[in-house]
Design an enzyme around this catalytic site. Structure first.
Site, PDB file in Angstrom:
ATOM      1  N   HIS A  29      74.917  -3.722  36.206  1.00  0.00           N
ATOM      2  CA  HIS A  29      74.111  -2.518  36.401  1.00  0.00           C
ATOM      3  C   HIS A  29      74.683  -1.683  37.533  1.00  0.00           C
ATOM      4  O   HIS A  29      74.399  -1.931  38.697  1.00  0.00           O
ATOM      5  CB  HIS A  29      72.674  -2.918  36.726  1.00  0.00           C
ATOM      6  CG  HIS A  29      72.078  -3.815  35.690  1.00  0.00           C
ATOM      7  ND1 HIS A  29      72.338  -5.177  35.641  1.00  0.00           N
ATOM      8  CD2 HIS A  29      71.256  -3.553  34.648  1.00  0.00           C
ATOM      9  CE1 HIS A  29      71.690  -5.704  34.602  1.00  0.00           C
ATOM     10  NE2 HIS A  29      71.028  -4.739  33.986  1.00  0.00           N
ATOM     11  N   HIS A  69      68.436  -6.663  39.214  1.00  0.00           N
ATOM     12  CA  HIS A  69      69.590  -6.236  38.410  1.00  0.00           C
ATOM     13  C   HIS A  69      70.571  -5.428  39.255  1.00  0.00           C
ATOM     14  O   HIS A  69      71.737  -5.326  38.920  1.00  0.00           O
ATOM     15  CB  HIS A  69      69.144  -5.441  37.174  1.00  0.00           C
ATOM     16  CG  HIS A  69      68.287  -4.251  37.480  1.00  0.00           C
ATOM     17  ND1 HIS A  69      66.917  -4.347  37.635  1.00  0.00           N
ATOM     18  CD2 HIS A  69      68.582  -2.938  37.674  1.00  0.00           C
ATOM     19  CE1 HIS A  69      66.416  -3.152  37.905  1.00  0.00           C
ATOM     20  NE2 HIS A  69      67.408  -2.274  37.935  1.00  0.00           N
ATOM     21  N   HIS A 277      71.922   2.626  33.744  1.00  0.00           N
ATOM     22  CA  HIS A 277      71.219   1.409  34.176  1.00  0.00           C
ATOM     23  C   HIS A 277      72.055   0.164  33.897  1.00  0.00           C
ATOM     24  O   HIS A 277      72.306  -0.614  34.805  1.00  0.00           O
ATOM     25  CB  HIS A 277      69.864   1.307  33.465  1.00  0.00           C
ATOM     26  CG  HIS A 277      69.242  -0.051  33.558  1.00  0.00           C
ATOM     27  ND1 HIS A 277      68.383  -0.410  34.560  1.00  0.00           N
ATOM     28  CD2 HIS A 277      69.377  -1.156  32.768  1.00  0.00           C
ATOM     29  CE1 HIS A 277      68.026  -1.678  34.393  1.00  0.00           C
ATOM     30  NE2 HIS A 277      68.610  -2.143  33.313  1.00  0.00           N
ATOM     31  N   GLU A 429      46.300 -15.181  39.429  1.00  0.00           N
ATOM     32  CA  GLU A 429      47.120 -16.393  39.354  1.00  0.00           C
ATOM     33  C   GLU A 429      48.605 -16.097  39.443  1.00  0.00           C
ATOM     34  O   GLU A 429      49.376 -16.863  40.046  1.00  0.00           O
ATOM     35  CB  GLU A 429      46.849 -17.150  38.041  1.00  0.00           C
ATOM     36  CG  GLU A 429      45.451 -17.731  37.907  1.00  0.00           C
ATOM     37  CD  GLU A 429      44.438 -16.717  37.401  1.00  0.00           C
ATOM     38  OE1 GLU A 429      44.816 -15.541  37.159  1.00  0.00           O
ATOM     39  OE2 GLU A 429      43.252 -17.084  37.251  1.00  0.00           O
ATOM     40  N   PHE A 454      45.159 -22.069  33.102  1.00  0.00           N
ATOM     41  CA  PHE A 454      45.627 -20.779  33.609  1.00  0.00           C
ATOM     42  C   PHE A 454      46.958 -20.886  34.348  1.00  0.00           C
ATOM     43  O   PHE A 454      47.436 -19.900  34.917  1.00  0.00           O
ATOM     44  CB  PHE A 454      44.545 -20.115  34.465  1.00  0.00           C
ATOM     45  CG  PHE A 454      43.253 -19.911  33.713  1.00  0.00           C
ATOM     46  CD1 PHE A 454      43.267 -19.390  32.417  1.00  0.00           C
ATOM     47  CD2 PHE A 454      42.035 -20.274  34.261  1.00  0.00           C
ATOM     48  CE1 PHE A 454      42.088 -19.227  31.696  1.00  0.00           C
ATOM     49  CE2 PHE A 454      40.850 -20.112  33.544  1.00  0.00           C
ATOM     50  CZ  PHE A 454      40.871 -19.590  32.259  1.00  0.00           C
ATOM     51  N   HIS A 490      39.652 -22.939  27.241  1.00  0.00           N
ATOM     52  CA  HIS A 490      39.754 -23.585  28.548  1.00  0.00           C
ATOM     53  C   HIS A 490      40.381 -24.977  28.463  1.00  0.00           C
ATOM     54  O   HIS A 490      40.424 -25.685  29.465  1.00  0.00           O
ATOM     55  CB  HIS A 490      38.373 -23.679  29.194  1.00  0.00           C
ATOM     56  CG  HIS A 490      37.918 -22.382  29.799  1.00  0.00           C
ATOM     57  ND1 HIS A 490      37.880 -21.209  29.071  1.00  0.00           N
ATOM     58  CD2 HIS A 490      37.504 -22.071  31.054  1.00  0.00           C
ATOM     59  CE1 HIS A 490      37.444 -20.234  29.865  1.00  0.00           C
ATOM     60  NE2 HIS A 490      37.227 -20.728  31.072  1.00  0.00           N
TER      61      HIS A 490
HETATM   62  C1  LIG Z   1      59.828  -9.338  33.567  1.00  0.00           C
HETATM   63  C2  LIG Z   1      61.042  -8.614  33.114  1.00  0.00           C
HETATM   64  N1  LIG Z   1      61.006  -7.939  31.968  1.00  0.00           N
HETATM   65  C3  LIG Z   1      62.101  -7.316  31.511  1.00  0.00           C
HETATM   66  C4  LIG Z   1      63.271  -7.361  32.200  1.00  0.00           C
HETATM   67  C5  LIG Z   1      64.519  -6.700  31.657  1.00  0.00           C
HETATM   68  N2  LIG Z   1      64.851  -5.524  32.461  1.00  0.00           N
HETATM   69  C6  LIG Z   1      65.751  -5.588  33.441  1.00  0.00           C
HETATM   70  S1  LIG Z   1      65.920  -4.132  34.245  1.00  0.00           S
HETATM   71  C7  LIG Z   1      64.788  -3.381  33.247  1.00  0.00           C
HETATM   72  C8  LIG Z   1      64.453  -1.943  33.438  1.00  0.00           C
HETATM   73  C9  LIG Z   1      64.022  -1.745  34.815  1.00  0.00           C
HETATM   74  O1  LIG Z   1      63.756  -0.425  35.075  1.00  0.00           O
HETATM   75  P1  LIG Z   1      63.634   0.004  36.567  1.00  0.00           P
HETATM   76  O2  LIG Z   1      62.845  -1.010  37.298  1.00  0.00           O
HETATM   77  O3  LIG Z   1      63.162   1.385  36.594  1.00  0.00           O
HETATM   78  O4  LIG Z   1      65.101  -0.143  37.095  1.00  0.00           O
HETATM   79  P2  LIG Z   1      66.248   0.963  37.132  1.00  0.00           P
HETATM   80  O5  LIG Z   1      66.873   0.998  35.799  1.00  0.00           O
HETATM   81  O6  LIG Z   1      65.623   2.231  37.496  1.00  0.00           O
HETATM   82  O7  LIG Z   1      67.149   0.409  38.160  1.00  0.00           O
HETATM   83  C10 LIG Z   1      64.287  -4.273  32.319  1.00  0.00           C
HETATM   84  C11 LIG Z   1      63.279  -3.935  31.298  1.00  0.00           C
HETATM   85  C12 LIG Z   1      63.265  -8.094  33.412  1.00  0.00           C
HETATM   86  N3  LIG Z   1      64.351  -8.250  34.145  1.00  0.00           N
HETATM   87  N4  LIG Z   1      62.132  -8.688  33.839  1.00  0.00           N
END
Ligand SMILES: Cc1ncc(C[n+]2csc(CCOP(=O)(O)OP(=O)(O)O)c2C)c(N)n1
Ligand SMILES: [Mg+2]
Length: 685
Positions: A29, A69, A277, A429, A454, A490
């Site tokens: 990224h 990322h 991204h 939680e 949960f 539950h």
């Molecule tokens: C819980 C979760 N769901 C999905 C992803 C996959 N994912 C990684 S980055 C991203 C988009 C993130 O967007 P944003 O936070 O705006 O980051 P930007 O591209 O602006 O850096 C997704 C959906 C993840 N890492 N974690």
């Protein structure tokens, strides 16, 4: 070069290292590191009190990259600051944490620059992030921990703990529910040592946030009792610097800085696009972008002269002098407050204080017995008095989970009592799991509790505790159909199997009150593994340990509780938790009829699997193939212990709403069923 030129050179070094690493890996990224390089630069080089020579110095500011990322931001600064490596025993190694070679090998096997920040793999990473929302939620635990530490250990003229916690997050972090849960609690607790910086770039993977995320984030955080600052230019480092200083002066509430940025900043064709991204820029665009930065177009992984020195002059000097001052302060503190200083040192090494297990209860045999959760409550109340930094709470089920600490002086953790012992997570939680991780990353010994069912709501954080190798404790009660009337919503079914499947997690389901005590004895001694304690709601008979084997067998994961004459069984009954006493009853009936059975209590698969083959064979002799397992849960996985000829009593469906006794009859959790099945297997009907 002027200071401003050096600033810009350093920022562009972070940007181009990120671009080159992603390009070389052909994955990763680039866009967010390009946009946030000025922020990370300012935070690290101008504000944070962090000594690259000692990344585990206890009073360092914490940095959490929740938008994991964008890991190249972290690898770049860890490299450029010359942050040193530390091993799992907290020994400071001479070598750098992240080398330029690691960055060249971004995302490759063995590189210290993996895809996402990995705690325990790379020194200087404060929390593993990647599942969006987890990092910011974890940072709330860190902020609670800091306040707790300051409350217990700071003394007049001895500000031993006065660090801050910074977390960077993106749209994804703020969309995920866990972030909201955690922000709500952080506001409630007035965590003014916590600063989140939100990368408001209006872009996620599928495109513009206009698709899905049009709420007023500022209004939301204001309603959580946060201080909200807005900056519209992510390249204006003076404004960023100023905002960070406003944060440091803000009392009584956490700070959210909403930072307007442009993903892929500087790339002529990729800036402000979703493509920036997650895709490498491509060789041509890399060149165009470097040209836009005024960078040599063909240079790769270039760290211009003066950049490392500039970081050394900034964070390097500031961090070293802060640590030196602290080390001297701590030496004086030690001479005045030896006991407290010793606690701090033990805690840092994840050791237990002398006498940590004194006064643990021993429960007398009692056919009526005690609920697992009741026994747990008694043990916790003893341990929490022996171990000052053991603390925790429940997600609003404290009175049911029996996790409330009730001894005199055990206060609630609230705004004005940050040094309390009872943490009320509220009905949150997921955030609880992450906050427990944050507390544990801060070297406290935390527990979080809820109903076992949960655990699903906390599971992503529990998984991360295992991945991070944190000795977090999760106390999960109402472990099967014990709360009968509440019905199938539950009643856990697949939860044991699914949590047993998480690598590096120690799960224990003790079968009586004394096994609960021994389970805690095992758990407390874990230094690098999380533990889950699965406990009954209903009373379980306390077994007569004069007649049966001592409960310390729990430490082996499974042990022979009751045996056939001469230790030569014809068949084996294997049980956990509430089904243990059923197996014992069946064993007594079988014995009275001359059938030679053995009862194996198996509270923990994980611990059992760490025993020698010799021990395991002594408990489950390979020659004895007539085996029955009984557990009020999915049978999934028990095949490994019953073998091809064994039988499993468990749940194949969801449960039902009815009194427990009726459910036990309906679903076949009665000793008579075991007896009949055992006889059938042995051809003795
Ligand atoms: C819980 C979760 N769901 C999905 C992803 C996959 N994912 C990684 S980055 C991203 C988009 C993130 O967007 P944003 O936070 O705006 O980051 P930007 O591209 O602006 O850096 C997704 C959906 C993840 N890492 N974690
Ligand atoms: Mg975004």
């Amino acid at each position: 070069m002027t200071g401003a030129e050096l600033d810009q050179l350093s920022i562009n070094t972070i940007r181009t290292l990120s671009i080159d690493a992603v390009q070389a890996a052909n994955s990763g990224h680039p866009g967010t590191p390009m946009a946030l390089a000025p922020l990370v630069y300012t935070l690290w080089n101008r504000v944070m009190r962090f000594d690259p020579q000692d990344p585990i110095w206890p009073n360092r500011d914490r940095f959490v990259l929740s938008n994991g990322h964008a890991s190249m931001l972290l690898w770049s600064v860890l490299h450029l600051t010359g942050t040193r490596a530390v091993n799992a025993d907290y020994e400071r190694l001479g070598q750098p944490s992240v080398t330029l070679e690691d960055i060249r090998r971004f995302r490759q096997l063995g590189s210290k620059a993996p895809g996402h920040p990995e705690y325990h793999w790379v020194s200087g990473v404060e929390a593993t992030t990647g599942p969006l929302g987890q990092g910011i939620a974890t940072s709330v635990g860190m902020a609670i921990a800091k306040k707790w530490l300051a409350s217990r250990y700071n003394k007049p003229n001895f500000s031993i703990f006065d660090y801050d916690i910074y977390a960077i997050c993106g749209d994804g972090d703020l969309m995920e529910g866990v972030g909201s849960e955690a922000a709500s609690l952080a506001g409630h607790l007035g965590l003014d040592n916590l600063c989140w910086i939100y990368d408001n770039n209006h872009i996620t993977i599928e495109g513009s946030t206009q698709l899905t995320f049009t709420e007023d984030v500022a209004a939301r955080f204001l309603s959580y009792h946060w201080n909200v600052l807005r900056l519209d230019d992510a390249n204006d480092i003076e404004q960023i610097d100023h905002a960070l200083r406003v944060f440091r002066k803000t009392k009584d509430r956490p700070t959210l800085i909403i930072l307007g940025s442009h993903i892929g900043y500087g790339s002529p064709h990729r800036q402000d696009t979703a493509a920036a991204h997650g895709e490498p820029l491509g060789p041509d665009e890399v060149r165009f972008t470097k040209r836009a930065y005024g960078w040599p177009e063909d240079a790769q992984f270039l760290v211009p002269e003066g950049v490392r020195e500039h970081f050394a002059d900034g964070i390097g000097k500031r961090g070293a002098s802060a640590r030196r001052a602290w080390t001297n302060l701590f030496a004086d503190y030690r001479s005045q407050y030896l006991e407290l200083a010793t606690e701090i040192e033990q805690m840092q090494r994840r050791e237990l204080p002398v006498g940590w297990d004194r006064n643990l209860p021993v429960f007398p045999a009692d056919p009526k017995g005690l609920a697992g959760r009741e026994a747990s409550g008694k043990v916790l109340n003893v341990l929490a008095q022996n171990i000052p930094w053991l603390l925790g709470g429940s997600a609003d089920l404290g009175s049911s989970n029996k996790t409330l600490l009730t001894y005199p002086g055990a206060e609630d953790i609230q705004v004005n009592t940050p040094g309390g012992k009872n943490l009320h997570f509220g009905i949150r939680e997921h955030a609880m799991g992450a906050i427990v991780n944050g507390l544990s990353l801060s070297k406290l010994r935390p527990y979080g509790a809820t109903f076992f069912i949960f655990s699903d709501y906390a599971r992503p954080a529990i998984r991360l505790s295992a991945l991070m190798e944190l000795p977090a404790i999760f106390v999960l009660t109402h472990d099967a159909m014990g709360d009968g009337e509440d019905g199938p919503t539950h009643q856990p079914i697949e939860h044991l199997a699914s949590l047993r499947a998480i690598p590096g997690l120690t799960l224990l389901r003790p079968g009586d009150a004394n096994e609960v005590v021994e389970a805690y004895r095992v758990i407390m001694q874990l230094r690098h593994r999380p533990a889950i304690l699965v406990l009954s709601r209903q009373a379980l008979p306390t077994l007569d340990r004069n007649k049966y084997a001592p409960a310390c067998g729990v430490a082996c994961g499974a042990y022979v509780l009751a045996d056939a004459p001469g230790g030569k069984p014809e068949m084996i009954l294997i049980a956990t938790g509430s089904e243990l006493s059923l197996a014992v009853q069946a064993h007594e009936t079988l014995s009275s009829e001359g059938i030679h059975s053995r009862v194996v209590s198996m509270p923990s698969w994980d611990i059992f699997e760490h025993q020698t083959q010799e021990y395991r064979d002594s408990v489950l002799p390979p020659a004895v193939q007539a085996r029955i397992t009984i557990e009020q849960a999915s049978t999934f996985g028990w095949e490994r212990y019953v073998g091809n000829n064994g039988r499993m009593i468990g749940m194949q469906t969801f449960g039902a709403s009815a009194p427990l006794k009726e459910l036990q009859r309906k679903f076949g959790f009665e000793p008579e069923r075991l007896v009949t099945m055992a006889k059938g297997m042995l051809g003795k009907t």
